[in-house]
Write a protein that holds these residues in place. Structure first.
Motif, PDB file in Angstrom:
ATOM      1  N   ARG A  86       0.808  -1.222   0.000  1.00  0.00           N
ATOM      2  CA  ARG A  86       0.000   0.000   0.000  1.00  0.00           C
ATOM      3  C   ARG A  86       0.839   1.269   0.000  1.00  0.00           C
ATOM      4  O   ARG A  86       0.337   2.354   0.331  1.00  0.00           O
ATOM      5  CB  ARG A  86      -0.951  -0.019   1.209  1.00  0.00           C
ATOM      6  N   TYR A  87       2.143   1.137  -0.318  1.00  0.00           N
ATOM      7  CA  TYR A  87       2.981   2.343  -0.394  1.00  0.00           C
ATOM      8  C   TYR A  87       2.319   3.333  -1.342  1.00  0.00           C
ATOM      9  O   TYR A  87       1.840   2.966  -2.416  1.00  0.00           O
ATOM     10  CB  TYR A  87       4.391   2.004  -0.907  1.00  0.00           C
ATOM     11  N   GLY A  88       2.296   4.584  -0.951  1.00  0.00           N
ATOM     12  CA  GLY A  88       1.699   5.614  -1.793  1.00  0.00           C
ATOM     13  C   GLY A  88       0.261   5.956  -1.411  1.00  0.00           C
ATOM     14  O   GLY A  88      -0.229   7.025  -1.733  1.00  0.00           O
ATOM     15  N   GLU A  89      -0.391   5.066  -0.678  1.00  0.00           N
ATOM     16  CA  GLU A  89      -1.783   5.319  -0.276  1.00  0.00           C
ATOM     17  C   GLU A  89      -1.828   6.359   0.847  1.00  0.00           C
ATOM     18  O   GLU A  89      -0.927   6.437   1.671  1.00  0.00           O
ATOM     19  CB  GLU A  89      -2.409   3.995   0.199  1.00  0.00           C
ATOM     20  N   ARG A  90      -2.897   7.166   0.860  1.00  0.00           N
ATOM     21  CA  ARG A  90      -3.081   8.128   1.957  1.00  0.00           C
ATOM     22  C   ARG A  90      -3.984   7.501   3.019  1.00  0.00           C
ATOM     23  O   ARG A  90      -5.020   6.933   2.701  1.00  0.00           O
ATOM     24  CB  ARG A  90      -3.707   9.419   1.434  1.00  0.00           C
ATOM     25  N   VAL A  91      -3.549   7.585   4.267  1.00  0.00           N
ATOM     26  CA  VAL A  91      -4.342   7.028   5.367  1.00  0.00           C
ATOM     27  C   VAL A  91      -4.527   8.101   6.436  1.00  0.00           C
ATOM     28  O   VAL A  91      -3.817   9.102   6.474  1.00  0.00           O
ATOM     29  CB  VAL A  91      -3.658   5.787   5.994  1.00  0.00           C
ATOM     30  N   ARG A  92      -5.503   7.820   7.308  1.00  0.00           N
ATOM     31  CA  ARG A  92      -5.776   8.769   8.383  1.00  0.00           C
ATOM     32  C   ARG A  92      -5.340   8.153   9.710  1.00  0.00           C
ATOM     33  O   ARG A  92      -5.708   7.021  10.028  1.00  0.00           O
ATOM     34  CB  ARG A  92      -7.276   9.098   8.428  1.00  0.00           C
ATOM     35  N   LEU A  93      -4.534   8.898  10.479  1.00  0.00           N
ATOM     36  CA  LEU A  93      -4.116   8.463  11.816  1.00  0.00           C
ATOM     37  C   LEU A  93      -5.019   9.151  12.835  1.00  0.00           C
ATOM     38  O   LEU A  93      -5.139  10.376  12.822  1.00  0.00           O
ATOM     39  CB  LEU A  93      -2.660   8.870  12.076  1.00  0.00           C
ATOM     40  N   VAL A  94      -5.640   8.373  13.694  1.00  0.00           N
ATOM     41  CA  VAL A  94      -6.511   8.964  14.715  1.00  0.00           C
ATOM     42  C   VAL A  94      -6.106   8.426  16.084  1.00  0.00           C
ATOM     43  O   VAL A  94      -6.056   7.219  16.304  1.00  0.00           O
ATOM     44  CB  VAL A  94      -7.993   8.619  14.452  1.00  0.00           C
ATOM     45  N   ASP A  95      -5.784   9.367  16.968  1.00  0.00           N
ATOM     46  CA  ASP A  95      -5.474   9.005  18.354  1.00  0.00           C
ATOM     47  C   ASP A  95      -6.653   9.491  19.198  1.00  0.00           C
ATOM     48  O   ASP A  95      -6.721  10.665  19.571  1.00  0.00           O
ATOM     49  CB  ASP A  95      -4.166   9.674  18.776  1.00  0.00           C
ATOM     50  N   HIS A  96      -7.585   8.581  19.452  1.00  0.00           N
ATOM     51  CA  HIS A  96      -8.788   8.976  20.197  1.00  0.00           C
ATOM     52  C   HIS A  96      -8.453   9.465  21.590  1.00  0.00           C
ATOM     53  O   HIS A  96      -9.118  10.335  22.133  1.00  0.00           O
ATOM     54  CB  HIS A  96      -9.753   7.788  20.290  1.00  0.00           C
ATOM     55  N   LEU A  97      -7.400   8.874  22.156  1.00  0.00           N
ATOM     56  CA  LEU A  97      -7.051   9.188  23.546  1.00  0.00           C
ATOM     57  C   LEU A  97      -6.572  10.629  23.683  1.00  0.00           C
ATOM     58  O   LEU A  97      -6.928  11.340  24.608  1.00  0.00           O
ATOM     59  CB  LEU A  97      -5.942   8.226  23.980  1.00  0.00           C
ATOM     60  N   ARG A  98      -5.759  11.052  22.736  1.00  0.00           N
ATOM     61  CA  ARG A  98      -5.170  12.394  22.853  1.00  0.00           C
ATOM     62  C   ARG A  98      -5.848  13.397  21.928  1.00  0.00           C
ATOM     63  O   ARG A  98      -5.470  14.569  21.906  1.00  0.00           O
ATOM     64  CB  ARG A  98      -3.674  12.339  22.532  1.00  0.00           C
ATOM     65  N   GLY A  99      -6.774  12.908  21.128  1.00  0.00           N
ATOM     66  CA  GLY A  99      -7.476  13.821  20.237  1.00  0.00           C
ATOM     67  C   GLY A  99      -6.595  14.359  19.119  1.00  0.00           C
ATOM     68  O   GLY A  99      -6.646  15.531  18.775  1.00  0.00           O
ATOM     69  N   VAL A 100      -5.732  13.493  18.581  1.00  0.00           N
ATOM     70  CA  VAL A 100      -4.825  13.931  17.517  1.00  0.00           C
ATOM     71  C   VAL A 100      -5.174  13.190  16.228  1.00  0.00           C
ATOM     72  O   VAL A 100      -5.420  11.987  16.251  1.00  0.00           O
ATOM     73  CB  VAL A 100      -3.352  13.639  17.904  1.00  0.00           C
ATOM     74  N   GLU A 101      -5.199  13.938  15.110  1.00  0.00           N
ATOM     75  CA  GLU A 101      -5.473  13.329  13.805  1.00  0.00           C
ATOM     76  C   GLU A 101      -4.456  13.817  12.787  1.00  0.00           C
ATOM     77  O   GLU A 101      -3.960  14.940  12.890  1.00  0.00           O
ATOM     78  CB  GLU A 101      -6.858  13.766  13.300  1.00  0.00           C
TER      79      GLU A 101
END
Lengths: 976, 180, 86
Positions: free
Chosen positions: A941-956
């Protein structure tokens, strides 16, 4: 009231202390309880649930009522028994569970509402709505019901723990224990005699008994003098044996400094672990109260305790004393009091045919059916064949018989047996391997009987230990029979208290039976009888009798609840002594520690090791500034880092290579001498255990490295393989982690730096990448490895640890001259993330070689640990979460390890989870945040855009999936 | 070029006397772990006897002659201290360990009592005699404990734990001393 | 609890690390099928009574097969793993 001329303490040696701020005068040898009684203070505490006024009931560690707080501030100790606290000058004692004062306690209104508060009240009442339990009901109940409060501060007092070993542990130093110890010690056994009292002698100090024509305490003193003169005897007063454990191990709590003011180095308490080949339980017996109406007023005490206060401390517990019992023993209380000139207003014996040879008003076949007195006993009501009458009394000494102190004998789940004659339980032999009971603990209640039983047990133990005891001459003592008639409950108007400490009454136990909590274990939990700090010492047998009666069974069929350690409450401070603060775990310091601290590096814990985090220079106000600079310094010049904490194991032997082939996935046997190879170790279940390097020093000699975190684990694993799985291989493993101080010299100028220090210069030809050699550095013989964790041209230089500090200082000074310097863990981490190198953040126990892209490193040419299971289906599926790099698209504030990965436009919920992030950093080299993580089918999946979500710290963040090697993927710098 | 300066593990920490007990560092100049290969224990012992007049010790025992001593150091292994080893190639794994340990001598009337606070071992003189050694623990640290005399012991732990060892022994000794 | 190290004698449990049932010594060859391997790795008896399990005596480095009883807590013996495998 103190009686002149009575007691074994010197009343002229005055000691004063305070009780709720009031100054109290006592004498040396007094407990808080005896001193309060000497000063006619009867009201000492408020009860747990109903805030009933309570006074001293007993004279020992079983005391349920007189719980107080001693000391103040951080050292304040709540819930200590006034009967066990020896007074010393300036001691502060406070009563508990009352507001605003002991005499006027607002929450005593609980007592008026008592009809509503029976057994199971909380369960029935606060069921609904459930949500209110934690928020409202429980906090309210906890505030209303309770004991003393902890200070909430860190206690700086010293506590201690210790180990002791002996042939024979004698528990209790009354007549039986003393005879047992004496007999076995004379036979040559190594004896420890432990007694929970400050003064040994047991009941002989509390009774007016004679032995061999001498007063009991005189005989005790003579025996103790003989024992203390023997090399093979250790006397441990103030020591309560709290538990019996497997293989002859006993826990014991010694009150070392509690009878003195706190401070200095003297421990407050010491928790002993005593290992004994044999033990004798001579812990005596505990008197039981009688459950008559309103039997809990201050002034109502156990008859034996009243005798103890009189004979030992010279204190009369009242001015007008009534005695109530079902056995002859109670008569002794009346006799001793009268002999001391105290008025005995009535001797009430429940037995119709009792013969009472006392010059006092005697009521046979009598029952106490009620008492009066708001804050202390004033009057009792007695019923007998001749009707009811009121008697004025300020003290009632009661005795419902005695229960052998069987507790320790039952700590390994043994069940004591019912003895009809004494209406109580006795231990049976073999409940604890190696333990025998003697004396009152064994159901033998006369003094002569205790002495003889003690001698018998002492002889038997000596014989077991292979020692021959000489025939003991038995001292002469009284040998009266112990006669009693069962008396558990007296009916009448008013509550009959069973468990004084948890405020459980006869009615509560009957209610439990009625609601079908017929099993004794269920009754206990429903009523909380026996669940207070005294663990039912004063109430268990009585409560059983009530339950047996209510369920129409006998007491033996009803059975006892389970006895568990500890016998008395043990402070956590004592049990955990030596394991708090610095004692929690050893601190491991590298040889460069002082030099790092001098440079202002914050030291962080890595396992037990301390390693520098970063080295801030003037003008750098945040860790990031220092870290960015250190990374750049390594990439452009040269950095120095102490890597001694990595595990180093010397592997030697004719089969060393074959052994390493078996523990590593890759082949080690083909490694030429003078070369280093990266190695991967699996667990047998196919997951990655650890990684490291392996250097060959000779045909049968390798040095391998482990990660810092897994060093001990890997050593244990390798020993397991060598001893348990492959004992056919001739190989020896020796940890050399501590022998060598090893430093990373890292960066394009690393070789220049080294060539200034080495006796013989190196080049790419003499020492290529992944080579190693012996090296002479400034006159010291060391080892030089050309290996790299950062992706730079780098070396690790090792010298014997005694030279570590000196070499580190030289290396850092030289590096600084070349535009480099020391770097810490933060920079080390950034350097390895830039190169996509894994640590235990990635090989966290659930990843396979396939997941980290190393499945080709599992050689099929030979068997190795984990090979079979690593090839299992499911372990190599494309859909597994695979190691990838994550690089933000556009500007982000931060990435966080622990964030989960989602398809860019998918909802961030569990069902859509695609993986997670394990490591993040800001890379000054790539000038971007970088992350490593595991993503389903990630390598495709190199090249794909993904979303990182840290629910605990509220970081995306939105990231692009990339190859985990962010920097210099060709590895040109390594060889440069 | 200047030489590198050597430091001992307990430098600056010892000696110290607390009550009846004195703690001092045992400076180890040379020490090697000797682990005989299979079936070679006899040959190793003979070679040690020849070269240093000591034998390969049985478990929990030491062997010493003059400055040379061999201390049993766990399964199939002894630490040989204070002598030049004979050539043991092919007979045993030999590994330098002289820089890997911190060694402290505990001496005085209270020595046994101090160790009883930290070591879960039966150290009574009748059971743990002079020349006996044990692999055990000092609080949480793996340690080698050897009785040197009626009132003296030697304790060895990993070098990096020198400070903790001194701290633990000091605190235990203070507690023992305070009991008087 | 006190366990027996064949080298060091009876020692306090705190000196040992536990490592599961002694069946772990009977490692199958890699020719054996996955099911047997899974049994070897994961399936264990849970005996009330006699049991043999692995303990590591950390201070001396010996792996030991301890024969003990889970009901009475008696510890019968300790044998070196290397001897058991011979």
């Amino acid at each position: 009231m103190r009686i002149a001329g009575k007691g074994l303490i010197d009343a002229s040696k005055r000691v004063s202390f305070s009780f709720d701020g009031r100054r109290i005068e006592g004498a040396e040898g007094d407990t808080v309880a005896s001193a309060l009684l000497a000063n006619d203070v009867r009201l000492v505490a408020r009860s747990f649930k109903y805030h009933r006024p309570r006074g001293v009931l007993t004279a020992g560690s079983e005391e349920p009522n007189a719980l107080v707080t001693t000391g103040s501030g951080a050292g304040a100790e709540p819930n200590v028994r006034a009967t066990m606290v020896e007074i010393h000058e300036g001691l502060e004692v406070k009563s508990q569970n009352r507001w605003p004062s002991l005499g006027f306690d607002v929450l005593s209104v609980n007592d008026l509402a008592a009809p509503f508060f029976g057994a199971g009240f909380y369960y029935k009442t606060f069921m609904w709505p459930g949500a209110l339990w934690e928020k409202l009901y429980e906090p309210l109940i906890r505030r209303a019901a309770g004991l003393g409060a902890l200070s909430g501060k860190n206690n700086a007092d010293r506590y201690e723990r210790a180990y002791a070993f002996c042939d024979l542990l004698v528990i209790g130093a009354g007549p039986a224990g003393l005879m047992a110890a004496l007999t076995a010690a004379r036979a040559g056994a190594d004896v420890i005699l432990a007694d929970e009292d400050s003064r040994m002698g047991g009941r002989l100090l509390a009774e007016s008994e004679e032995i061999d024509g001498k007063q009991g305490h005189v005989w005790v003193a003579e025996v103790l003098a003989e024992l203390s003169g023997m090399e093979n005897v250790r006397l441990m007063p103030r020591t309560t044996v709290t538990g019996a454990y497997d293989q002859g191990t006993y826990g014991a709590l010694e009150r070392v400094g509690l009878h003195k003011a706190a401070g200095g180095h003297l421990p407050r308490e010491c928790f002993w672990r005593i290992v004994a080949r044999r033990s004798i339980l001579a812990a005596g017996a505990l008197e039981r109260p009688i459950a008559f109406p309103d039997n809990d007023r201050p002034g109502i005490m156990n008859a034996g305790a009243v005798r103890a206060y009189l004979n030992r401390w010279g204190v009369a517990a009242g001015k007008r004393v009534a005695v109530y019992g079902n056995n002859d023993g109670a008569h002794k209380t009346a006799r001793d009091l009268m002999a001391a000139g105290v008025e005995v207003v009535a001797v009430i014996d429940s037995r119709i045919d009792a013969s009472v040879a006392l010059d006092a008003p005697v009521i046979t076949g009598g029952r106490v059916i009620g008492t009066k007195g708001r804050l202390g006993l004033e009057e009792i009501t007695v019923a007998s064949a001749s009707g009811e009458r009121q008697i004025k009394a300020d003290c009632l000494a009661m005795s419902g018989g005695w229960n052998p102190t069987v507790h320790l004998a039952c700590h390994m789940n043994g069940q004591p047996v019912w003895d009809e004659a004494i209406q109580s339980f006795t231990p049976k032999p073999g409940m604890i391997p190696g333990m025998e009971a003697a004396g009152a603990a064994n159901g033998v209640f006369s003094t002569a009987g205790c002495l003889a039983d003690g001698a018998r047990a002492g002889e038997a133990a000596a014989a077991d230990l292979g020692k021959k005891a000489a025939k003991t001459k038995m001292p002469k003592a009284s040998d009266g029979a112990y006669a009693l008639e069962p008396l558990w409950v007296v009916e009448g108007k008013g509550r009959q208290w069973l468990d004084f400490q948890n405020d459980v009454t006869v009615k509560d136990v009957r209610l439990a039976a009625k609601e079908n909590y017929r099993s004794v274990e269920h009754m206990k939990r429903y009523t909380t009888q026996g669940m207070a700090p005294d663990q039912g010492k004063n109430s268990n047998v009585g409560a059983l009798a009530v339950l047996a009666d209510a369920t129409g069974r006998g007491i033996p069929e009803t059975g006892t609840t389970t006895y568990r350690p500890p016998f008395v409450p043990v402070s956590i401070a004592a049990m955990g002594a030596g394991a708090q603060g610095k004692g929690f775990a050893p601190q491991r310091f590298t040889t460069s520690h002082a030099a790092s601290v001098e440079r202002g590096a914050p030291m962080i814990e890595a396992g037990m090791w301390y390693r520098p985090s970063y080295f801030a220079r003037p003008g750098e106000s945040t860790w990031r500034q220092a870290c960015d600079r250190e990374v750049t310094m390594v990439r452009e010049a040269v950095g120095i880092c102490d890597v001694s904490t990595l595990g180093k194991i010397d592997v030697q032997g004719p089969d060393a290579a074959a052994f390493l082939d078996f523990v590593y996935t890759n082949t080690i046997s083909t490694l030429p001498v003078g070369k280093v190879r990266y190695g991967l170790m699996l667990r047998e279940d196919g997951h990655v255990m650890d990684d490291g390097t392996c250097a060959r020093f000779g045909e049968g000699h390798f040095v391998i490295t482990t990660t810092t975190a897994a060093a001990a684990l890997v050593m244990r694993h390798l020993e397991f393989v060598a001893q348990g799985l492959r004992p056919d291989l001739d190989v020896q493993l020796v940890s050399v982690t501590e022998q060598w101080a090893q430093f990373g010299v890292v960066g394009p100028k690393s070789r220049d730096l080294l060539n200034d220090l080495l006796d013989a210069p190196i080049s790419d030809e003499t020492l290529p990448y992944m080579g190693h050699q012996a090296a002479q550095v400034m006159g010291v013989r060391g080892r030089l490895f050309r290996i790299s964790f950062s992706g730079e041209h780098a070396y690790e230089l090792a010298v014997p640890a005694r030279y570590g500090e000196a070499l580190y200082r030289v290396l850092v000074a030289r590096a600084e001259m070349l535009g480099g310097g020391a770097y810490g863990m933060e920079a080390l981490n950034v350097l390895r993330i830039e190169k996509g190198h894994i640590t235990h953040a990635e090989i966290h126990g659930r990843t396979t070689a396939f997941d980290i892209g190393f499945d080709k490193m599992i050689s099929r040419e030979k068997d190795c640990i984990g090979q079979k299971m690593a090839a299992r289906e499911g372990m190599v599926e494309e859909s597994r979460e695979q190691l990838v790099g994550l690089k933000p698209v556009g500007a982000v504030k931060q990435l966080t390890a622990g964030a989960h990965i989602f398809v860019e436009d998918a909802q961030a919920k569990r069902e859509n989870d695609q993986g997670y992030v394990t490591s993040v950093c800001y890379s000054p080299t790539v000038q971007s945040f970088l992350g490593l993580g595991f993503l389903k089918n990630g390598r495709a999946r190199y090249g794909e855009r993904v979303r990182l979500v840290d629910h605990l710290r509220g970081v995306e963040a939105i990231c692009e999936v990339v190859n985990p090697v962010f920097f210099d993927p060709e590895g040109g710098r390594l060889r440069g | 070029m200047a030489n590198l300066v050597a430091r001992t593990p307990c430098e600056g920490l010892l000696p110290v006397t607390i009550g009846s007990v004195t703690l001092s560092e045992v400076v180890i100049e040379r020490m090697a772990a000797v682990a005989p290969f299979k079936g070679k224990e006899g040959a190793v012992s003979a070679a040690l006897k020849e070269a240093c007049d000591i034998v390969f010790p049985a478990p929990n025992r030491t062997s010493s002659k003059g400055d040379a001593r061999a201390v049993w150091a766990g399964q199939g292994r002894a630490n040989v201290i204070g002598c030049d080893l004979p050539d043991l190639s092919g007979l045993a794994a030999v590994t330098d360990q002289g820089d890997g340990v911190a060694a402290v001598k505990i001496e005085g009337d209270g020595a046994e009592a101090v160790l009883a606070r930290l070591v879960p071992l039966d150290l009574r003189a009748a059971t743990f005699k002079r020349g006996h050694t044990a692999r055990s623990l000092v609080n949480h640290m793996a340690a080698s404990i050897t009785r040197l005399g009626p009132k003296s012991f030697e304790v060895m732990v990993m070098r990096s734990m020198a400070q903790t060892l001194v701290h633990e022994l000091t605190e235990a000794a203070e507690g023992v001393a305070a009991r008087g | 609890m006190r366990l027996i190290c064949p080298h060091c004698g009876e020692r306090d449990r705190r000196e040992f690390t536990y490592q599961g049932a002694a069946e772990i010594l009977d490692r199958p060859s890699r020719e054996v099928g996955n099911d047997d391997w899974a049994d070897y790795l994961h399936l264990r008896e849970n005996p009330a009574g006699e049991t043999k399990d692995m303990w590591y005596h950390d201070p001396c480095g010996a792996w030991i097969v301890v024969h003990r009883d889970t009901v009475t807590h008696a510890v019968h013996s300790g044998e070196l793993a290397s001897e058991v495998r011979k």
